[in-house]
Design a protein around this motif. Structure first.
Motif, PDB file in Angstrom:
ATOM      1  N   ARG A 154       0.838  -1.208   0.000  1.00 31.29           N
ATOM      2  CA  ARG A 154       0.000   0.000   0.000  1.00 31.29           C
ATOM      3  C   ARG A 154       0.871   1.255   0.000  1.00 31.29           C
ATOM      4  O   ARG A 154       0.598   2.209  -0.751  1.00 31.29           O
ATOM      5  CB  ARG A 154      -0.918  -0.007   1.222  1.00 31.29           C
ATOM      6  CG  ARG A 154      -1.823   1.207   1.304  1.00 31.29           C
ATOM      7  CD  ARG A 154      -2.852   1.067   2.400  1.00 31.29           C
ATOM      8  NE  ARG A 154      -3.826   2.145   2.385  1.00 31.29           N
ATOM      9  CZ  ARG A 154      -4.972   2.130   3.040  1.00 31.29           C
ATOM     10  NH1 ARG A 154      -5.300   1.086   3.785  1.00 31.29           N
ATOM     11  NH2 ARG A 154      -5.805   3.146   2.957  1.00 31.29           N
ATOM     12  N   GLU A 158       0.873   4.081  -2.942  1.00 29.77           N
ATOM     13  CA  GLU A 158       0.562   5.467  -2.573  1.00 29.77           C
ATOM     14  C   GLU A 158       1.721   6.394  -2.896  1.00 29.77           C
ATOM     15  O   GLU A 158       1.505   7.560  -3.268  1.00 29.77           O
ATOM     16  CB  GLU A 158       0.199   5.534  -1.088  1.00 29.77           C
ATOM     17  CG  GLU A 158      -1.157   4.902  -0.777  1.00 29.77           C
ATOM     18  CD  GLU A 158      -1.483   4.872   0.695  1.00 29.77           C
ATOM     19  OE1 GLU A 158      -0.539   5.025   1.525  1.00 29.77           O
ATOM     20  OE2 GLU A 158      -2.666   4.675   1.042  1.00 29.77           O
ATOM     21  N   CYS A 178      -6.629  -3.038  -1.505  1.00 30.03           N
ATOM     22  CA  CYS A 178      -7.542  -2.690  -0.414  1.00 30.03           C
ATOM     23  C   CYS A 178      -8.759  -3.597  -0.400  1.00 30.03           C
ATOM     24  O   CYS A 178      -9.266  -3.974   0.664  1.00 30.03           O
ATOM     25  CB  CYS A 178      -7.973  -1.229  -0.553  1.00 30.03           C
ATOM     26  SG  CYS A 178      -6.663  -0.032  -0.197  1.00 30.03           S
ATOM     27  N   ASP A 184     -10.384  -3.177   3.326  1.00 29.37           N
ATOM     28  CA  ASP A 184     -10.640  -1.746   3.481  1.00 29.37           C
ATOM     29  C   ASP A 184     -11.525  -1.306   2.317  1.00 29.37           C
ATOM     30  O   ASP A 184     -11.044  -0.797   1.301  1.00 29.37           O
ATOM     31  CB  ASP A 184      -9.317  -0.978   3.471  1.00 29.37           C
ATOM     32  CG  ASP A 184      -9.484   0.486   3.826  1.00 29.37           C
ATOM     33  OD1 ASP A 184     -10.608   1.008   3.709  1.00 29.37           O
ATOM     34  OD2 ASP A 184      -8.487   1.133   4.208  1.00 29.37           O
ATOM     35  N   CYS A 187     -11.284   2.446   1.040  1.00 28.07           N
ATOM     36  CA  CYS A 187     -10.098   2.680   0.228  1.00 28.07           C
ATOM     37  C   CYS A 187     -10.274   2.066  -1.159  1.00 28.07           C
ATOM     38  O   CYS A 187      -9.947   2.687  -2.179  1.00 28.07           O
ATOM     39  CB  CYS A 187      -8.865   2.080   0.918  1.00 28.07           C
ATOM     40  SG  CYS A 187      -7.408   1.874  -0.142  1.00 28.07           S
ATOM     41  N   ASN A 191     -10.476   4.249  -4.755  1.00 28.49           N
ATOM     42  CA  ASN A 191      -9.462   4.092  -5.793  1.00 28.49           C
ATOM     43  C   ASN A 191     -10.013   3.443  -7.052  1.00 28.49           C
ATOM     44  O   ASN A 191      -9.551   3.757  -8.152  1.00 28.49           O
ATOM     45  CB  ASN A 191      -8.273   3.315  -5.230  1.00 28.49           C
ATOM     46  CG  ASN A 191      -7.418   4.176  -4.324  1.00 28.49           C
ATOM     47  OD1 ASN A 191      -6.667   5.023  -4.799  1.00 28.49           O
ATOM     48  ND2 ASN A 191      -7.547   3.992  -3.015  1.00 28.49           N
TER      49      ASN A 191
END
Length: 222
Positions: A154, A158, A178, A184, A187, A191
């Protein structure tokens, strides 16, 4: 759903590799005319063009022979001659230690050959030269994901997106991470939707968004 989703991500990774090679090659071919000078760590310039992506320019002395070998190595990879391409890329990377492009292409080829440890090493060396390289961060994220280091994956995705928020490869990889590995959903949905704003024709991602919204909705119902 999960198995098909994950298998598609692997196929998407493979399609990505040759495109990266072409982009990185264009950058290095410009360097053949650079005048030779003493070894030093050159500054890298990243130009973001939202409509077409990004261009990374690096300055370092390379000979015409090295440039030719680099072209030959990429041609071998395109022909599916993976071991020969890797061997020649290793020569190029050693001959041009201040350039990230051949080392990243080497890492991608090693990844495809299943040598994740070697690929990771070359990507980390590339980031030592250029800590803001989006491709290196994205590729490293894929390796971290495949080796179970999901938090590191992650962070790598990012990092790529911090340099270039429109980098749809990294955006899609982060969404899948994610969704499937980090549990998650917020998230993932954020995205996926950002990815679809860049690549609206991805029908499979559209289905994944619909499925994710249904799952999120079922979780908040009383």
């Amino acid at each position: 759903m999960r198995r098909a989703h994950e298998a598609d991500m692997h196929a998407y990774d493979d399609r990505r590799c040759l495109r990266y090679s072409a982009v990185l090659l264009a950058s290095v071919l410009l360097l053949g005319a650079c005048s030779a000078r003493g070894p030093s760590r050159p500054p890298a310039r990243i130009e973001i063009q939202e409509d077409v992506g990004f261009t990374i320019t690096e300055e370092a002395p390379i000979s015409g022979d090295v440039r030719t070998e680099y072209e030959e190595a990429l041609a071998l990879l395109e022909q599916g001659r993976l071991e020969e391409g890797i061997s020649l890329l290793e020569v190029v990377a050693d001959a041009a230690p201040l350039l990230t492009a051949p080392r990243i292409d080497l890492a991608i080829a090693q990844h495809r050959a299943g040598n994740l440890a070697a690929a990771e090493k070359n990507l980390l060396q590339s980031l030592e030269l250029n800590s803001q390289h989006p491709v290196a961060h994205n590729e490293l994220g894929i390796i971290y994901r495949k080796t179970g280091r999901f938090a590191d994956a992650r962070a790598s995705y990012e990092a790529a997106l911090a340099v270039y928020p429109g980098y749809h490869y990294a955006r899609r990889n982060l969404a899948i991470l994610c969704d499937l590995y980090l549990a998650d959903p917020d998230c993932a949905l954020e995205n996926y939707e950002a990815y679809m704003a860049t690549v609206p024709s991805d029908d499979e991602a559209t289905m994944w968004i619909s499925d994710l919204r249904n799952r999120i909705g079922s979780q908040v119902q009383p």
